[in-house]
Design a protein around this motif. Structure first.
Motif, PDB file in Angstrom:
ATOM      1  N   TYR A  44       0.782  -1.159  -0.049  1.00  0.00           N
ATOM      2  CA  TYR A  44      -0.004   0.003   0.099  1.00  0.00           C
ATOM      3  C   TYR A  44       1.015   1.220  -0.006  1.00  0.00           C
ATOM      4  O   TYR A  44       1.744   1.250   0.850  1.00  0.00           O
ATOM      5  N   ASP A  45       0.725   2.102  -0.941  1.00  0.00           N
ATOM      6  CA  ASP A  45       1.454   3.255  -1.124  1.00  0.00           C
ATOM      7  C   ASP A  45       0.942   4.596  -0.481  1.00  0.00           C
ATOM      8  O   ASP A  45      -0.169   4.741  -0.689  1.00  0.00           O
ATOM      9  N   LYS A  50      -3.660  11.570   1.942  1.00  0.00           N
ATOM     10  CA  LYS A  50      -4.005  12.364   3.318  1.00  0.00           C
ATOM     11  C   LYS A  50      -4.981  11.647   4.223  1.00  0.00           C
ATOM     12  O   LYS A  50      -5.745  10.729   3.934  1.00  0.00           O
ATOM     13  N   PHE A  51      -4.375  11.642   5.557  1.00  0.00           N
ATOM     14  CA  PHE A  51      -5.165  11.029   6.681  1.00  0.00           C
ATOM     15  C   PHE A  51      -5.834  12.313   7.822  1.00  0.00           C
ATOM     16  O   PHE A  51      -5.016  13.077   7.920  1.00  0.00           O
ATOM     17  N   VAL A  52      -6.893  12.106   8.245  1.00  0.00           N
ATOM     18  CA  VAL A  52      -7.522  13.096   8.905  1.00  0.00           C
ATOM     19  C   VAL A  52      -7.870  12.459  10.411  1.00  0.00           C
ATOM     20  O   VAL A  52      -8.442  11.516  10.612  1.00  0.00           O
ATOM     21  N   GLU A  67      -0.558  14.949   5.472  1.00  0.00           N
ATOM     22  CA  GLU A  67      -0.244  14.754   4.177  1.00  0.00           C
ATOM     23  C   GLU A  67       1.119  13.984   3.770  1.00  0.00           C
ATOM     24  O   GLU A  67       2.015  14.671   4.086  1.00  0.00           O
ATOM     25  N   PHE A  68       1.167  12.898   3.115  1.00  0.00           N
ATOM     26  CA  PHE A  68       2.326  12.132   2.982  1.00  0.00           C
ATOM     27  C   PHE A  68       3.075  12.659   1.474  1.00  0.00           C
ATOM     28  O   PHE A  68       2.120  12.148   0.386  1.00  0.00           O
ATOM     29  N   ASN A  69       4.112  13.250   1.247  1.00  0.00           N
ATOM     30  CA  ASN A  69       4.367  13.698  -0.086  1.00  0.00           C
ATOM     31  C   ASN A  69       5.257  12.589  -0.624  1.00  0.00           C
ATOM     32  O   ASN A  69       5.800  11.765  -0.080  1.00  0.00           O
ATOM     33  N   LYS A 100       8.420   1.726   7.626  1.00  0.00           N
ATOM     34  CA  LYS A 100       9.090   0.252   7.720  1.00  0.00           C
ATOM     35  C   LYS A 100       7.784  -0.590   7.749  1.00  0.00           C
ATOM     36  O   LYS A 100       7.441  -0.878   8.860  1.00  0.00           O
ATOM     37  N   ARG A 101       7.472  -1.126   6.461  1.00  0.00           N
ATOM     38  CA  ARG A 101       6.192  -2.119   6.317  1.00  0.00           C
ATOM     39  C   ARG A 101       4.935  -1.211   6.877  1.00  0.00           C
ATOM     40  O   ARG A 101       4.716  -0.458   6.364  1.00  0.00           O
TER      41      ARG A 101
END
Length: 155
Positions: A44-45, A50-52, A67-69, A100-101
């Protein structure tokens, strides 16, 4: 005679208590086996996701957006709504993350472009339940739900 009796009672109590601990370990193993199986989320990438996290308190409400860039950096936006005055305040943190995983370690060390003395760090665990991806904070069990799952899609 008293010392011998005391010594024998001590040894027998250790023996009986150790049997109880082995029984407890067996019960714990059964509970763990019945528990949810944690899926490996390596495929899963999270880049571009975005997570809230939404929290409601008596005097204010908080919304946190993580938010992961794609380049290994992150943006964390903190929105605070004051219920008494009706005003909203925001803080924009930037930093980086390591994955990591299923484990993700987040460090936000810049507040609106300026380095802060004590960075915000979070240890998160990527989980999936009913095709809903979320991050669970290891320290306080708060859940950050993926933004795509919050928006109802029109069919």
């Amino acid at each position: 005679m008293k010392k011998t009796f005391l010594f024998l009672s001590l040894i027998s109590s250790v023996y009986f208590y150790s049997q109880d601990y082995s029984g407890l370990n067996k019960i714990l193993e059964k509970i763990e086996q019945k528990g949810k199986k944690i899926k490996d989320a390596s495929s899963y990438d999270i880049k571009g996701k975005k997570f809230v996290l939404v929290e409601d308190f008596e005097d204010h409400g908080e919304r946190h957006i993580l938010e992961f860039n794609a380049d290994g950096t992150l943006t964390m936006i903190e929105l605070i709504d004051d219920k008494a005055s009706g005003k909203s305040f925001s803080n924009i943190f930037t930093g980086d993350y390591i994955r990591k995983r299923n484990a993700i370690s987040v460090r936000a060390n810049f507040l609106e472009g300026k380095k802060i003395a004590m960075p915000i760090s979070k240890n998160l665990y990527l989980m999936n339940a009913s095709d809903i991806w979320y991050l669970k904070d290891i320290n306080n069990s708060k859940r950050w739900i993926e933004n795509n799952n919050l928006v109802k899609k029109k069919k």
